[in-house]
Design a protein around this motif. Structure first.
Motif, short mmCIF file in Angstrom:
data_model
loop_
_atom_site.label_atom_id
_atom_site.label_comp_id
_atom_site.label_asym_id
_atom_site.label_seq_id
_atom_site.Cartn_x
_atom_site.Cartn_y
_atom_site.Cartn_z
N UNK A 1 27.56 -52.29 9.75
CA UNK A 1 26.83 -50.76 10.33
C UNK A 1 27.81 -49.90 10.52
N UNK A 2 26.92 -49.00 11.19
CA UNK A 2 27.95 -47.28 10.80
C UNK A 2 29.52 -47.81 12.18
N UNK A 3 30.20 -47.16 11.64
CA UNK A 3 31.98 -46.90 12.21
C UNK A 3 32.47 -45.66 12.22
N UNK B 1 21.05 -42.72 12.40
CA UNK B 1 19.66 -43.14 12.54
C UNK B 1 19.75 -42.86 11.60
N UNK B 2 19.95 -42.78 10.16
CA UNK B 2 19.77 -42.89 8.92
C UNK B 2 20.15 -43.88 7.73
N UNK B 3 21.52 -44.64 8.69
CA UNK B 3 21.94 -45.33 7.95
C UNK B 3 23.08 -45.22 6.92
N UNK B 4 23.80 -43.79 6.78
CA UNK B 4 24.86 -43.86 5.74
C UNK B 4 25.74 -43.42 6.49
N UNK B 5 26.33 -43.73 5.51
CA UNK B 5 28.57 -43.63 6.04
C UNK B 5 28.73 -42.51 6.54
N UNK B 6 29.84 -42.63 7.88
CA UNK B 6 30.50 -41.63 7.60
C UNK B 6 32.07 -40.61 7.05
N UNK B 7 32.26 -39.94 7.57
CA UNK B 7 33.86 -39.60 6.84
C UNK B 7 34.65 -40.82 7.08
N UNK B 8 35.00 -41.06 8.12
CA UNK B 8 35.92 -42.00 8.31
C UNK B 8 36.08 -43.20 9.57
N UNK B 9 35.07 -44.02 8.39
CA UNK B 9 34.21 -45.26 8.82
C UNK B 9 35.43 -46.34 8.27
#
Length: 466
Positions: A150-152, A399-407
């Protein structure tokens, strides 16, 4: 061929995303529409978080939780239809099929147990910094986030600000040449740092609105004292908070980590700390309770591409000038010299300075970076597109399933490891601590290793926590 219903499809997609290392797209009630979100912690920083989250046009804050029911008034006023809880476990149990994501905005000692339980239910997780207080917690968060797919995101808001984004662009462009040293400093009073304090005696009546047992959570039992721990002063206590560096380290370290494109498995070779001289005079029981108010910590890292393959250092300087701390606790003299050359009005009191082979970058917290080359020239700043902002960025990723900067998987827990090692260095000062990354222990100090593995009290367990 059997038919694939919507629920099965989402299950297959989640599993596939996790296997490939990408965040999964999960949904609660409204597929392909709006994010259904629950807020765990609704006052203080929690209130700031939910207010910023709700400004996104595609999020619904459908549930909130706070161990002090008096702190949910503003949340309830803004979201009158939201379902309210005093126990985060009950929220996750009852809202599990109705929500997509949560933010964890509570005292540090409860971050991991809440975040891991949310991850195990397949929820996107936004967790305030620092992520955790122990190396075992950091590893579990990393592993569970990878498994959940998931997104973190870690609550280092500056990653979305123009100044930090520009600094990242400068570093990625390699303008400074190979990086040799990174200096981070925080030298002010106020909310950014911890005051010295006495250990209280006695106890006060627990407010009717507060569930003190749930507030203590995984931490050791202690008496309630009005105005001492809850609501706003828990950061200064080692059982609940994570030191001034632990609190602010992500803010001051993240641009360097992202700009140098440091890998998620990067580990320091060693770390050395010096601590507040007044704290050093306290007896052992008092030192066990509270954090030092000033520190100088130095990490040695192995060579990476951005450092030209050579080892480089990061330093943390933390002291109040008018209290005359040791010189190393303040910005290094070079920072003053560079600030003068850059024609800055004064040396920043919160910020970072990065030394490369070919030049310097100075970044005052919340401002745009300035760069000075060794030959005295001032190169033109790179152009960066306007970003959505830190909080909206998290929602967009969900919402779009991409990865964040500090996951948690790619970089976040590696940074957390480094900051935890820095905390150990300030509590065991004057000794270079050698890090064994394979065993995840301090090779030459059992005392420091024990600090890095705090225990949960009886009655509070987290499966898989070593």
């Amino acid at each position: 061929m059997s038919k694939t219903n919507r629920r099965n499809f989402i299950g297959y997609a989640t599993a596939a995303s996790a296997a490939l290392g990408f965040p999964a797209i999960v949904r609660g009630q409204n597929l392909n529409s709006r994010l259904q979100h629950a807020c765990i912690g609704t006052s203080g920083k929690g209130q700031d978080d939910w207010k910023r989250l709700m400004s996104h046009e595609k999020i619904d804050l459908v549930a909130g939780c706070d161990v002090d029911t008096s702190h949910m008034r503003a949340f309830k006023a803004q979201m009158p239809n939201a379902r309210l809880y005093q126990d985060w476990r009950e929220l996750l149990e009852k809202e599990g099929s109705k929500i997509d994501s949560v933010n964890v905005s509570v005292p540090d000692h409860m971050h991991t147990i809440i975040a891991v339980n949310a991850l195990r239910r397949g929820k996107h997780v936004y967790c305030q910094k620092p992520l955790c207080r122990g190396l075992n917690e950091a590893k579990l968060l990393h592993d569970e986030a990878r498994k959940a797919g998931v997104v973190t995101e870690i609550g280092a808001q500056v990653t979305g600000d123009g100044g930090d984004r520009a600094a990242v662009a400068w570093l990625k462009a390699g303008v400074l040449g190979p990086i040799e040293n990174v200096y981070m400093f925080l030298n002010v009073h106020g909310i950014f740092r911890l005051p010295r304090c006495e250990v209280p005696t006695g106890e006060d009546p627990i407010p009717a609105t507060l569930d003190w047992e749930k507030w203590l959570g995984t931490a050791p039992v202690r008496n309630y004292k009005k105005g001492i721990y809850h609501p706003g002063h828990w950061r200064k206590w080692r059982d609940f908070g994570s030191s001034t560096m632990g609190d602010n380290g992500f803010h001051l370290m993240s641009a360097t980590w992202l700009g140098m494109e440091l890998p998620g498995d990067l580990a320091p070779i060693s770390v050395y700390g010096e601590s507040d001289p007044e704290w050093m005079k306290f007896d052992a029981p008092r030192r066990r309770q509270i954090w030092p108010v000033g520190n100088h910590v130095t990490w040695k890292f192995p060579g990476v591409k951005a450092s030209g393959g050579k080892p480089f250092t990061m330093e943390w300087c933390d002291g109040i000038p008018e209290e005359n701390p040791p010189a190393g606790f303040l910005p290094p003299p070079l920072a003053v010299e560079i600030a003068q050359k850059l024609r800055m009005k004064s040396t920043p009191v919160i910020g970072k300075m990065i030394k490369g082979r070919d030049g310097w970058m100075m970044l005052s917290h919340g401002s745009m970076p300035v760069v000075l080359m060794n030959d005295g020239s001032r190169p033109k700043a790179p152009k960066i597109p306007r970003g959505p902002g830190h909080y909206h960025d998290f929602i967009n990723h969900c919402l779009n399933g991409s990865r964040g900067a500090l996951d948690f998987v790619a970089r976040g827990t590696a940074m957390q490891d480094a900051l935890l090692l820095g905390n150990a260095a300030q509590l065991v000062p004057g000794k270079e601590l050698v890090w064994d990354a394979q065993k995840r222990v301090i090779a030459n100090s059992d005392e420091a290793t024990q600090i890095l593995y705090p225990k949960y009290r009886d009655g509070w367990t987290l499966e898989g926590l070593a």
